[in-house]
Design an enzyme around this catalytic site. Structure first.
Site, short mmCIF file in Angstrom:
data_model
loop_
_atom_site.label_atom_id
_atom_site.label_comp_id
_atom_site.label_asym_id
_atom_site.label_seq_id
_atom_site.Cartn_x
_atom_site.Cartn_y
_atom_site.Cartn_z
CG HIS A 253 -1.98 1.21 1.46
ND1 HIS A 253 -3.06 1.25 0.47
CD2 HIS A 253 -1.94 2.28 1.90
CE1 HIS A 253 -3.73 2.28 0.64
NE2 HIS A 253 -2.84 2.91 1.62
CD GLN B 261 4.73 4.67 -8.55
OE1 GLN B 261 5.50 5.19 -9.61
NE2 GLN B 261 3.65 4.38 -8.82
#
EC number: 2.1.2.2
Length: 195
Positions: A108, A175
């Site tokens: 997440h 990311q």
């Protein structure tokens, strides 16, 4: 470990972990990728990478119970003993959750429990972090349970929220840590006796 992946779009975690397996950085074997999206780039990638693949969704199985059963059958027939959600945008059914209890991981894009739960995915999470005024964000790998983003945390990586951050700059920073965080969490899960 025999890894099964569930992906809705690009499947970046599946790609990262498969490369780690084949590069000797993870003692596991990727065996199958299932997508709920017949046009998912992850399906094409997985076929080219030699994994078993399947498209299973509400289009192929309109009844949720039938979909749950078909997903479990596909994963177990491929030999998967651990599941990695790689941007999978659907809730898992009770059969899959029960069979793989303690062996389903998800990543997440925030520091759970902050900015998790129903409706909190993708860009929405980064927007919520920026709107909240948080000074740090990051990524969380957690075990998947029946509640959305409520399972036990396995690993977290923190990144600063910098003055002037945009959704895109914060997203890129988060990311950048996700692949290795997932790799570390799956590697650690493989070391847990009886897990």
């Amino acid at each position: 470990m025999k890894l099964g992946f569930l992906a809705s779009h690009g499947g970046s975690a599946a790609r990262h972990l498969t490369a780690a397996c084949r590069g000797g950085r993870l003692d596991a074997e990727p065996v199958v990728l299932v997508s709920n999206n017949s046009r998912s780039p992850a399906l094409l990638w997985a076929r080219e990478a030699g994994l078993a693949t399947a498209h299973l969704s509400g289009a192929t199985h309109p009844d949720p119970d039938d979909l749950d059963r078909a997903l479990l059958d596909t994963l177990t027939q491929a030999g998967a003993d651990t599941l990695v959600l790689s941007g999978y945008m659907r809730e898992l059914g009770p059969r899959v959750l029960t069979h793989y209890a303690g062996r389903v991981v998800n990543i997440h894009p925030s520091l759970l429990p902050r900015h998790g739960g129903r409706g909190m995915y993708g860009d929405r999470v980064h927007e919520a972090v920026l709107d909240s005024g948080d000074t740090e964000s990051g990524a969380t790998v957690h075990l998947v349970t029946q509640g959305i983003d409520e399972g036990p945390v396995l690993a977290q990586a923190r990144v600063p929220v910098q003055p002037g951050d945009t959704l895109e700059s914060l997203k890129a920073r988060v990311q950048a840590v996700e692949g290795d965080l997932m790799l570390r969490a799956v590697r650690d899960l493989g070391r847990v006796p009886g897990a």
